[in-house]
Design a protein around this motif. Structure first.
Motif, PDB file in Angstrom:
ATOM      1  N   ASP A  56      22.990 -24.547  39.156  1.00  0.00           N
ATOM      2  CA  ASP A  56      22.117 -23.566  38.519  1.00  0.00           C
ATOM      3  C   ASP A  56      20.676 -23.605  39.024  1.00  0.00           C
ATOM      4  O   ASP A  56      19.830 -22.865  38.513  1.00  0.00           O
ATOM      5  N   ALA A  57      20.403 -24.451  40.006  1.00  0.00           N
ATOM      6  CA  ALA A  57      19.030 -24.601  40.486  1.00  0.00           C
ATOM      7  C   ALA A  57      18.503 -23.305  41.095  1.00  0.00           C
ATOM      8  O   ALA A  57      19.271 -22.485  41.599  1.00  0.00           O
ATOM      9  N   PRO A  58      17.187 -23.117  41.064  1.00  0.00           N
ATOM     10  CA  PRO A  58      16.590 -21.978  41.769  1.00  0.00           C
ATOM     11  C   PRO A  58      16.924 -22.038  43.260  1.00  0.00           C
ATOM     12  O   PRO A  58      17.387 -23.071  43.763  1.00  0.00           O
ATOM     13  N   ALA A 108       7.368 -27.703  39.124  1.00  0.00           N
ATOM     14  CA  ALA A 108       8.468 -26.895  38.583  1.00  0.00           C
ATOM     15  C   ALA A 108       9.817 -27.365  39.094  1.00  0.00           C
ATOM     16  O   ALA A 108      10.837 -27.225  38.419  1.00  0.00           O
ATOM     17  N   GLU A 109       9.838 -27.956  40.278  1.00  0.00           N
ATOM     18  CA  GLU A 109      11.109 -28.369  40.878  1.00  0.00           C
ATOM     19  C   GLU A 109      11.698 -29.615  40.221  1.00  0.00           C
ATOM     20  O   GLU A 109      12.908 -29.874  40.328  1.00  0.00           O
ATOM     21  N   TYR A 110      10.852 -30.421  39.562  1.00  0.00           N
ATOM     22  CA  TYR A 110      11.292 -31.738  39.085  1.00  0.00           C
ATOM     23  C   TYR A 110      12.070 -31.642  37.781  1.00  0.00           C
ATOM     24  O   TYR A 110      11.673 -30.982  36.823  1.00  0.00           O
ATOM     25  N   LEU A 111      13.214 -32.358  37.748  1.00  0.00           N
ATOM     26  CA  LEU A 111      14.054 -32.426  36.546  1.00  0.00           C
ATOM     27  C   LEU A 111      14.601 -33.843  36.415  1.00  0.00           C
ATOM     28  O   LEU A 111      15.179 -34.377  37.359  1.00  0.00           O
ATOM     29  N   ASN A 112      14.414 -34.441  35.254  1.00  0.00           N
ATOM     30  CA  ASN A 112      14.918 -35.789  34.984  1.00  0.00           C
ATOM     31  C   ASN A 112      16.223 -35.695  34.196  1.00  0.00           C
ATOM     32  O   ASN A 112      16.238 -35.251  33.044  1.00  0.00           O
ATOM     33  N   GLU A 129       4.678 -33.276  52.564  1.00  0.00           N
ATOM     34  CA  GLU A 129       5.731 -32.933  53.513  1.00  0.00           C
ATOM     35  C   GLU A 129       7.030 -32.591  52.788  1.00  0.00           C
ATOM     36  O   GLU A 129       7.755 -31.672  53.192  1.00  0.00           O
ATOM     37  N   LEU A 130       7.319 -33.324  51.716  1.00  0.00           N
ATOM     38  CA  LEU A 130       8.529 -33.048  50.952  1.00  0.00           C
ATOM     39  C   LEU A 130       8.515 -31.623  50.401  1.00  0.00           C
ATOM     40  O   LEU A 130       9.524 -30.910  50.442  1.00  0.00           O
ATOM     41  N   LEU A 131       7.369 -31.201  49.913  1.00  0.00           N
ATOM     42  CA  LEU A 131       7.280 -29.880  49.306  1.00  0.00           C
ATOM     43  C   LEU A 131       7.401 -28.764  50.330  1.00  0.00           C
ATOM     44  O   LEU A 131       7.709 -27.625  49.974  1.00  0.00           O
ATOM     45  N   THR A 132       7.197 -29.071  51.610  1.00  0.00           N
ATOM     46  CA  THR A 132       7.371 -28.045  52.632  1.00  0.00           C
ATOM     47  C   THR A 132       8.838 -27.727  52.883  1.00  0.00           C
ATOM     48  O   THR A 132       9.147 -26.751  53.572  1.00  0.00           O
ATOM     49  N   LEU A 133       9.744 -28.531  52.341  1.00  0.00           N
ATOM     50  CA  LEU A 133      11.168 -28.286  52.547  1.00  0.00           C
ATOM     51  C   LEU A 133      11.683 -27.117  51.710  1.00  0.00           C
ATOM     52  O   LEU A 133      12.820 -26.693  51.871  1.00  0.00           O
ATOM     53  N   GLY A 134      10.870 -26.628  50.801  1.00  0.00           N
ATOM     54  CA  GLY A 134      11.296 -25.493  49.990  1.00  0.00           C
ATOM     55  C   GLY A 134      12.432 -25.827  49.052  1.00  0.00           C
ATOM     56  O   GLY A 134      13.359 -25.031  48.864  1.00  0.00           O
ATOM     57  N   LEU A 135      12.360 -26.995  48.438  1.00  0.00           N
ATOM     58  CA  LEU A 135      13.437 -27.433  47.550  1.00  0.00           C
ATOM     59  C   LEU A 135      13.491 -26.572  46.294  1.00  0.00           C
ATOM     60  O   LEU A 135      12.471 -26.255  45.691  1.00  0.00           O
ATOM     61  N   GLY A 136      14.704 -26.221  45.885  1.00  0.00           N
ATOM     62  CA  GLY A 136      14.866 -25.494  44.643  1.00  0.00           C
ATOM     63  C   GLY A 136      14.802 -26.397  43.437  1.00  0.00           C
ATOM     64  O   GLY A 136      14.375 -25.987  42.357  1.00  0.00           O
ATOM     65  N   ARG A 137      15.218 -27.643  43.620  1.00  0.00           N
ATOM     66  CA  ARG A 137      15.221 -28.578  42.491  1.00  0.00           C
ATOM     67  C   ARG A 137      15.220 -30.011  43.009  1.00  0.00           C
ATOM     68  O   ARG A 137      15.826 -30.308  44.047  1.00  0.00           O
ATOM     69  N   ILE A 138      14.525 -30.887  42.292  1.00  0.00           N
ATOM     70  CA  ILE A 138      14.539 -32.325  42.541  1.00  0.00           C
ATOM     71  C   ILE A 138      15.076 -32.978  41.279  1.00  0.00           C
ATOM     72  O   ILE A 138      14.469 -32.856  40.209  1.00  0.00           O
ATOM     73  N   ILE A 139      16.214 -33.654  41.384  1.00  0.00           N
ATOM     74  CA  ILE A 139      16.859 -34.247  40.210  1.00  0.00           C
ATOM     75  C   ILE A 139      16.740 -35.765  40.277  1.00  0.00           C
ATOM     76  O   ILE A 139      17.255 -36.409  41.191  1.00  0.00           O
TER      77      ILE A 139
END
Length: 240
Positions: free
Chosen positions: A119-121, A70-74, A41-51
Motif C-alpha cells: 500500500d506504500a506510495p 512522510a516516508e518513515y513508518l515504524n 543521498e538516501l532521499l534521492t532514491l525516491g523511496l515511497g516508504r521506509i519501514i
C-alpha cells in the motif's frame, strides 16, 4: 521467473548492509549508521516508504534519523508479551529456530508489514531493522518467494549479510564478556541453511508462503499485486 537479485549499487554514505534484492525493494541495517550526507543521498532514491521493523525501545537507543519524514513508518515485527513466542525464543539455539518462532507467533505483524509494502506510495520500499539480518532477512525472504525468486536465490541474498556484518560483530564482541559472547555467537552467523529452514517450515506446515499468508488475511490477489510491485522498477531513474 525473475533473474538473480540485482547487482550491488553505490550505498549512501555510512550505510550498513544496504542493497536492492528486487527492483521495488531495498534492504538495510539501522539507518542511524548513515552520515548526514548519506541521509540526503538516501532521499534521492525516491523511496515511497521506509519501514523500520524495530520496537520502540530500540528506537530510544538508536533514534531513527528520518523520523518525521512522510516516508518513515515504524512497524515492529516482534509483538510484545506473547508468552509462547518468548518461551520459544528462550530455547532457540540457531537462527533457524528464531525464524520459525517468528513465523509461528508474529504472523499478524508479518502480514501488516507486507500490506504496508503493497500500500506504500509510489516508489521503491526500504525495510530495515537493527543489523538488517534477521527481521529484515525474513521479510525479504518472504518478498522474494512471492516475487518468484528461487529459494537458492533468496539464500544467496541472505548470505551477503554475513560479509556485510563482519566488522559489526567484531565490534560487538569487543564489548561482551566471554560468557555473553558465547550466548550471542551462534546467532551472529548468516548461514544459508537458516533462511532455507524458515521457508521449508512454511512449505511443511502450510504448503508454502502463499497459503500461510492467506490464512492470516493476506489474500492471493494481494500477494499477486505485491509481487508485481516488487518486480516493477519505480517510475523514475535512480542511477547515482
Amino acid at each position: 521467473m525473475p533473474s538473480a537479485p540485482l547487482s550491488a549499487v553505490t550505498s549512501p554514505d555510512g550505510a550498513l548492509n544496504f542493497r536492492r534484492p528486487l527492483p521495488g525493494l531495498w534492504r538495510s541495517a539501522n539507518l542511524s549508521f548513515l552520515s548526514e550526507r548519506g541521509r540526503a543521498e538516501l532521499l534521492t532514491l525516491g523511496l515511497g516508504r521506509i519501514i523500520d521493523l524495530r520496537d520502540r525501545r530500540e528506537r530510544l537507543v538508536d533514534a531513527p534519523p528520518l523520523l518525521g519524514q512522510a516516508e518513515y513508518l515504524n512497524l515492529p515485527l516482534l509483538p510484545w508479551r506473547v508468552r509462547a513466542m518468548n518461551e520459544a525464543t528462550a530455547v532457540a539455539r540457531t537462527n533457524a529456530d528464531l525464524y520459525r518462532t517468528h513465523l509461528d507467533h508474529a504472523a499478524n505483524s508479518i502480514v501488516t508489514i507486507l500490506g504496508a509494502v503493497l500500500d506504500a506510495p509510489p516508489g521503491a520500499v526500504l525495510i530495515h531493522c537493527h543489523a538488517g539480518k534477521d527481521r529484515t532477512g525474513l521479510i525479504t525472504a518472504l518478498c522474494g518467494e512471492l516475487a518468484g525468486l528461487t529459494q537458492e536465490q533468496i539464500a544467496e541474498d541472505y548470505a551477503q549479510t554475513g560479509e556485510e556484518l563482519t566488522d559489526f560483530y567484531a565490534a560487538r564482541r569487543k564489548h561482551k564478556t566471554p560468557e555473553q559472547w558465547a550466548a550471542l555467537e551462534p546467532f551472529s552467523h548468516t548461514r544459508t541453511e537458516d533462511i532455507l529452514a524458515a521457508l521449508g517450515h512454511l512449505d511443511e506446515q502450510w504448503g508454502g508462503v502463499g497459503a500461510y499468508l492467506a490464512a492470516y488475511g493476506f489474500s492471493a490477489e494481494e500477494q499477486a499485486a505485491l509481487a508485481e510491485r516488487l518486480l516493477t522498477p519505480p517510475p523514475r531513474s535512480e542511477s547515482r
